[in-house]
Scaffold this motif. Structure first.
Motif, PDB file in Angstrom:
ATOM      1  N   LYS A 154     -17.150   7.058 -18.383  1.00 45.01           N
ATOM      2  CA  LYS A 154     -16.800   5.805 -17.699  1.00 45.01           C
ATOM      3  C   LYS A 154     -15.405   5.903 -17.084  1.00 45.01           C
ATOM      4  CE  LYS A 154     -19.736   2.308 -17.796  1.00 45.01           C
ATOM      5  NZ  LYS A 154     -20.053   1.487 -16.622  1.00 45.01           N
TER       6      LYS A 154
ATOM      7  N   ILE B 209      -7.377   1.781 -16.421  1.00 45.24           N
ATOM      8  CA  ILE B 209      -7.986   1.903 -17.751  1.00 45.24           C
ATOM      9  C   ILE B 209      -6.955   1.417 -18.768  1.00 45.24           C
ATOM     10  CG2 ILE B 209      -8.885   3.524 -19.459  1.00 45.24           C
ATOM     11  CD1 ILE B 209      -9.490   5.370 -16.934  1.00 45.24           C
TER      12      ILE B 209
ATOM     13  N   MET C  69     -15.329   7.945 -14.037  1.00 46.72           N
ATOM     14  CA  MET C  69     -15.873   7.200 -12.893  1.00 46.72           C
ATOM     15  C   MET C  69     -14.793   6.347 -12.239  1.00 46.72           C
ATOM     16  SD  MET C  69     -19.581   5.860 -14.242  1.00 46.72           S
ATOM     17  CE  MET C  69     -19.700   4.546 -13.041  1.00 46.72           C
ATOM     18  N   VAL C  70     -14.014   5.663 -13.081  1.00 52.02           N
ATOM     19  CA  VAL C  70     -12.937   4.812 -12.534  1.00 52.02           C
ATOM     20  C   VAL C  70     -11.892   5.683 -11.862  1.00 52.02           C
ATOM     21  CG1 VAL C  70     -11.111   3.163 -13.129  1.00 52.02           C
ATOM     22  CG2 VAL C  70     -13.342   3.011 -14.242  1.00 52.02           C
TER      23      VAL C  70
ATOM     24  N   GLU D 168      -7.104  -2.051  -4.727  1.00 50.16           N
ATOM     25  CA  GLU D 168      -8.142  -1.050  -4.456  1.00 50.16           C
ATOM     26  C   GLU D 168      -8.355  -0.072  -5.608  1.00 50.16           C
ATOM     27  OE1 GLU D 168      -6.982   0.745  -0.809  1.00 50.16           O
ATOM     28  OE2 GLU D 168      -7.289  -1.078   0.347  1.00 50.16           O
ATOM     29  N   PHE D 169      -7.280   0.297  -6.292  1.00 48.26           N
ATOM     30  CA  PHE D 169      -7.501   1.256  -7.381  1.00 48.26           C
ATOM     31  C   PHE D 169      -7.734   0.528  -8.715  1.00 48.26           C
ATOM     32  CE2 PHE D 169      -2.703   1.390  -7.332  1.00 48.26           C
ATOM     33  CZ  PHE D 169      -2.458   1.051  -8.661  1.00 48.26           C
TER      34      PHE D 169
ATOM     35  N   GLN E 142      -1.905   5.830   0.620  1.00 48.52           N
ATOM     36  CA  GLN E 142      -1.904   4.443   0.172  1.00 48.52           C
ATOM     37  C   GLN E 142      -2.504   4.334  -1.221  1.00 48.52           C
ATOM     38  OE1 GLN E 142      -4.374   2.126   2.755  1.00 48.52           O
ATOM     39  NE2 GLN E 142      -6.259   3.009   1.983  1.00 48.52           N
ATOM     40  N   ALA E 143      -2.022   3.342  -1.947  1.00 52.31           N
ATOM     41  CA  ALA E 143      -2.580   3.057  -3.278  1.00 52.31           C
ATOM     42  C   ALA E 143      -2.293   1.584  -3.569  1.00 52.31           C
ATOM     43  CB  ALA E 143      -1.945   3.952  -4.332  1.00 52.31           C
TER      44      ALA E 143
ATOM     45  N   LYS F 276       0.824  -1.212   0.000  1.00 52.24           N
ATOM     46  CA  LYS F 276       0.000   0.000   0.000  1.00 52.24           C
ATOM     47  C   LYS F 276       0.856   1.260   0.000  1.00 52.24           C
ATOM     48  CE  LYS F 276      -4.044  -1.918   2.335  1.00 52.24           C
ATOM     49  NZ  LYS F 276      -4.851  -1.930   3.554  1.00 52.24           N
TER      50      LYS F 276
ATOM     51  N   TYR G 295     -17.786  -0.659 -12.567  1.00 57.55           N
ATOM     52  CA  TYR G 295     -16.602   0.050 -13.036  1.00 57.55           C
ATOM     53  C   TYR G 295     -15.748  -0.802 -13.972  1.00 57.55           C
ATOM     54  CZ  TYR G 295     -17.732   3.318  -9.276  1.00 57.55           C
ATOM     55  OH  TYR G 295     -18.356   4.210  -8.458  1.00 57.55           O
TER      56      TYR G 295
ATOM     57  N   ILE H 142       0.096   6.292 -10.794  1.00 62.69           N
ATOM     58  CA  ILE H 142      -0.642   6.376  -9.527  1.00 62.69           C
ATOM     59  C   ILE H 142       0.291   6.103  -8.349  1.00 62.69           C
ATOM     60  CG2 ILE H 142      -2.378   5.183  -8.115  1.00 62.69           C
ATOM     61  CD1 ILE H 142      -4.046   4.855 -10.703  1.00 62.69           C
TER      62      ILE H 142
ATOM     63  N   THR I 234     -11.893  -1.022 -18.807  1.00 59.39           N
ATOM     64  CA  THR I 234     -11.647  -0.469 -17.475  1.00 59.39           C
ATOM     65  C   THR I 234     -11.868  -1.590 -16.473  1.00 59.39           C
ATOM     66  OG1 THR I 234     -13.941   0.175 -17.064  1.00 59.39           O
ATOM     67  CG2 THR I 234     -12.563   1.778 -18.184  1.00 59.39           C
TER      68      THR I 234
ATOM     69  N   MET J 288      -0.497   3.660 -16.184  1.00 59.57           N
ATOM     70  CA  MET J 288      -1.450   4.263 -15.253  1.00 59.57           C
ATOM     71  C   MET J 288      -1.141   3.838 -13.820  1.00 59.57           C
ATOM     72  SD  MET J 288      -5.564   4.141 -15.293  1.00 59.57           S
ATOM     73  CE  MET J 288      -6.493   4.926 -13.996  1.00 59.57           C
TER      74      MET J 288
ATOM     75  N   ASN K 297     -15.615  -4.928  -9.287  1.00 56.45           N
ATOM     76  CA  ASN K 297     -16.846  -4.157  -9.263  1.00 56.45           C
ATOM     77  C   ASN K 297     -17.362  -4.020 -10.700  1.00 56.45           C
ATOM     78  OD1 ASN K 297     -18.810  -2.167  -9.186  1.00 56.45           O
ATOM     79  ND2 ASN K 297     -17.749  -0.961  -7.628  1.00 56.45           N
TER      80      ASN K 297
ATOM     81  N   GLY L 208     -10.127   6.456  -7.736  1.00 53.03           N
ATOM     82  CA  GLY L 208      -8.736   6.797  -7.712  1.00 53.03           C
ATOM     83  C   GLY L 208      -7.794   6.288  -6.667  1.00 53.03           C
ATOM     84  N   HIS L 209      -6.951   7.185  -6.237  1.00 53.45           N
ATOM     85  CA  HIS L 209      -5.714   6.785  -5.593  1.00 53.45           C
ATOM     86  C   HIS L 209      -5.272   7.878  -4.644  1.00 53.45           C
ATOM     87  CE1 HIS L 209      -5.151   9.028  -9.266  1.00 53.45           C
ATOM     88  NE2 HIS L 209      -4.093   9.559  -8.696  1.00 53.45           N
ATOM     89  N   GLY L 210      -4.123   7.646  -4.031  1.00 52.43           N
ATOM     90  CA  GLY L 210      -3.571   8.640  -3.134  1.00 52.43           C
ATOM     91  C   GLY L 210      -4.465   8.893  -1.930  1.00 52.43           C
ATOM     92  N   ARG L 211      -5.080   7.811  -1.443  1.00 54.64           N
ATOM     93  CA  ARG L 211      -5.954   7.993  -0.277  1.00 54.64           C
ATOM     94  C   ARG L 211      -5.126   7.991   1.001  1.00 54.64           C
ATOM     95  NH1 ARG L 211      -9.871   3.092  -1.732  1.00 54.64           N
ATOM     96  NH2 ARG L 211      -9.699   3.364  -3.953  1.00 54.64           N
ATOM     97  N   PHE L 212      -5.612   8.700   1.979  1.00 48.57           N
ATOM     98  CA  PHE L 212      -4.906   8.688   3.257  1.00 48.57           C
ATOM     99  C   PHE L 212      -5.012   7.314   3.898  1.00 48.57           C
ATOM    100  CE2 PHE L 212      -5.232  13.273   2.853  1.00 48.57           C
ATOM    101  CZ  PHE L 212      -3.978  13.658   3.304  1.00 48.57           C
ATOM    102  N   MET L 213      -3.982   6.955   4.600  1.00 44.95           N
ATOM    103  CA  MET L 213      -3.986   5.678   5.309  1.00 44.95           C
ATOM    104  C   MET L 213      -5.113   5.693   6.333  1.00 44.95           C
ATOM    105  SD  MET L 213      -1.440   3.897   4.087  1.00 44.95           S
ATOM    106  CE  MET L 213      -1.142   2.634   5.294  1.00 44.95           C
TER     107      MET L 213
ATOM    108  N   ASP M 185     -11.814  -2.507 -12.117  1.00 48.30           N
ATOM    109  CA  ASP M 185     -11.744  -2.000 -10.744  1.00 48.30           C
ATOM    110  C   ASP M 185     -12.043  -3.136  -9.763  1.00 48.30           C
ATOM    111  OD1 ASP M 185     -11.644  -0.120  -8.603  1.00 48.30           O
ATOM    112  OD2 ASP M 185     -13.828  -0.251  -8.537  1.00 48.30           O
TER     113      ASP M 185
END
Lengths: 479, 64
Positions: B49, A407, B52-53, A403-404, A398-399, A327, A444, A375, A425, A371, A441, B57-62, A427
């Protein structure tokens, strides 16, 4: 004042460097180290390989861009990382043979892959008999060989084309899939398709796996396997295929393979484009006593260990979990060293591994596309920014690939009126069977084929070139 | 076919391994994939679309 060193100028490295400098400003140094001063837009090399895009349209010089943004650029190869000493530093070797020690407070390894052609005897354009589109020089050579084959076809000679993966553990099936469709499209455009036999060979467990365990998508009121879609493109265009195969050796005009059933086969070709397996860029890791600690820092393939559960690799496919995946992307021992993009070591493949009866492992390695690399590079940069500016104790962002989403636009012919691309795409990238019945999902996860897909692919080429050049409003273009 | 592992469906053979499950686009599907007015609609749809994806996204806080 902190010094952040970024190794590599691909999607991950360049994204990280631009974001770091934007947020940290002149108070802190951002230093980029790379043996190449050009950024190469790898997704468009499939077009270079068949002569439908000029090579210079896929790359640009990074030096003036870094100068404009205040990023320090060192055109050299990182040879050693010394993570232990009080002054942590990277040894960089320049083309004139001189070396320099560059100190860092935070290090991002975004060196990308070493193209491991030697894993298969006879593989590769330099010392072997197959072509590749993994780098711009290789794509140009591929184009030249392809055009020679086209000339022979214009004279009425039949030519055999083989495209796919050149090893049982290769990755980037998507790039090879794009290339075979662009090749078929281009042969049609040149009016010589009737003289071509085109065959696909891949290590995927099934067509449409693409190293991500395949996809299930909603289509016309049904849930459909991506395998059917991938196969339908080959059936429509008269492309034959071999799946679940490890290429054992490539010789002049032929290759030998074995599949997971242990069946051996041979494919003859006049032209072949085979993606090699990847390995980590060879960099030495030296501790304070001068010992090589690479085995602690990297997995055997040379990719850098991060916050993943590497013990899971020994478990069977059914016991793999999403929590195995990283992560934060920092090294568990030296927490100020991060790995982004292809440079980080995945805990295990995404697709189910199979073995041929002789023990040969046949499984696509996990793809880390542009991509995903962007990210991860961005996420790592945001974490370092928080640590430097806010004094955070550890990475704040985190990434996880579990989870992400991603495309993928798979070009199937470059033309604004007759071209085509498959837009997919997904997800998340790594299927989560604990959460979703079909791993992803379905709201998505989407797939379609058509001319509009090509327009999207073409648009993204220029959009990402703009972003990677750090031009006006670059920061608002998503990774 | 020179190699039994090489798959194709150039000749449809009922009940063969290749014919067991397959999908081939019809002429209408091939046409609509290239029909520019419809593809303009698709182009907008694809971009929505993708947004939406990306928004997931990304770069979320822990979480910690």
């Amino acid at each position: 004042m902190a010094s952040i060193v970024v190794l590599g100028t691909g999607f991950a490295g360049n994204t990280a460097a631009l974001n770091l400098k934007k947020e940290l400003g002149d108070k802190h140094d951002v230093i980029v180290v790379s043996p190449r001063k050009n950024f190469s837009y790898v997704p468009s090399l499939v077009w270079v390989g068949v002569g439908s895009m000029q090579p210079e349209k896929t790359q640009f010089d990074l030096e003036p861009i870094y100068k404009k943004h205040g990023i320090i650029f060192k055109e050299g190869a990182a040879e050693e990382i010394h993570p232990d000493s009080r002054d942590q530093y990277v040894v960089v070797k320049y083309s004139d043979g001189k070396t320099e020690q560059i100190k860092y407070d935070y290090l991002i390894n975004a060196t990308g892959p070493k193209l491991n052609y030697v894993a298969t005897p006879g593989l590769g354009p330099d010392a072997g008999y197959s072509d590749s589109i993994c780098t711009l020089p290789h794509a140009v050579k591929t184009r030249d060989n392809y055009l020679k084959a086209v000339e022979k076809m214009k004279q009425g000679k039949r030519q055999k084309f083989v495209v796919g993966t050149g090893h049982g553990m290769a990755t980037c099936q998507g790039a090879a899939f794009e290339f075979i469709h662009n090749l078929e499209f281009d042969l049609n455009r040149r009016g010589v398709r009737r003289n071509a036999d085109i065959t696909w060979i891949s290590n995927e467990p099934a067509l449409g796996d693409f190293g991500v365990g395949g996809v299930v998508i909603k289509k016309n009121g049904n849930l459909v396997s991506g395998k059917l879609f991938a196969e339908s493109t080959f059936l429509e265009k008269g492309i034959k295929w071999v799946e679940r195969a490890h290429v054992r050796k490539v010789e002049e005009g032929s290759l030998d393979y074995v599949n997971i059933e242990g069946e051996e086969g041979k494919l003859d070709f006049d032209f072949s484009m085979l993606i090699p397996p990847f390995a980590g860029i060879p960099i030495a890791y030296i501790d304070k006593d001068g010992n090589d600690i690479k085995s602690q820092m990297c997995v055997p393939s040379g990719f850098m260990k991060v916050d993943a559960d590497y013990s899971s690799a020994a478990k069977p496919f059914e016991e793999w979990k999403n929590s195995d995946w990283p992560k934060k992307y920092n090294n568990p021992v030296y927490k100020n060293i991060f790995a982004a993009g292809i440079a980080f070591a995945p805990p295990h493949p995404i697709s189910k591994p199979f073995k041929a009866p002789d023990g040969t492992l046949i499984v696509p390695s996990p793809p880390r596309t542009g991509m995903a690399s962007g990210i991860i590079g961005h996420t790592v940069a945001l974490s370092i920014i928080d640590i430097v500016k806010k004094g955070a104790d550890e990475p704040t962002q985190q990434a996880s690939m579990t989870e992400f989403g991603a495309i993928c636009i798979t070009s199937m012919g470059k033309s604004m009126t007759r071209g085509s691309a498959a837009l997919l795409t997904m997800d998340p990238v790594v299927p989560n069977y604990e959460k979703y019945k079909f791993g992803r999902n379905l709201n998505y996860t989407f797939g379609d084929i058509g001319l509009a897909g090509h327009w999207v692919k073409y648009m993204l080429h220029y959009l990402f070139m703009w972003k990677m050049k750090g031009k006006f409003l670059w920061q608002f273009i998503p990774d | 076919m020179e190699d039994k592992n090489v798959k194709d469906l150039t000749e449809y053979i009922p009940y063969s391994k290749e014919a067991r499950s397959f999908m081939v686009p019809t002429k209408y599907t091939v046409f609509i994939r290239m029909f520019i007015p419809w593809q303009l609609v698709k182009f907008i749809y694809y971009n929505l679309k993708m947004l939406m994806v990306l928004s997931k996204g990304h770069g979320r806080f822990m979480d910690t």
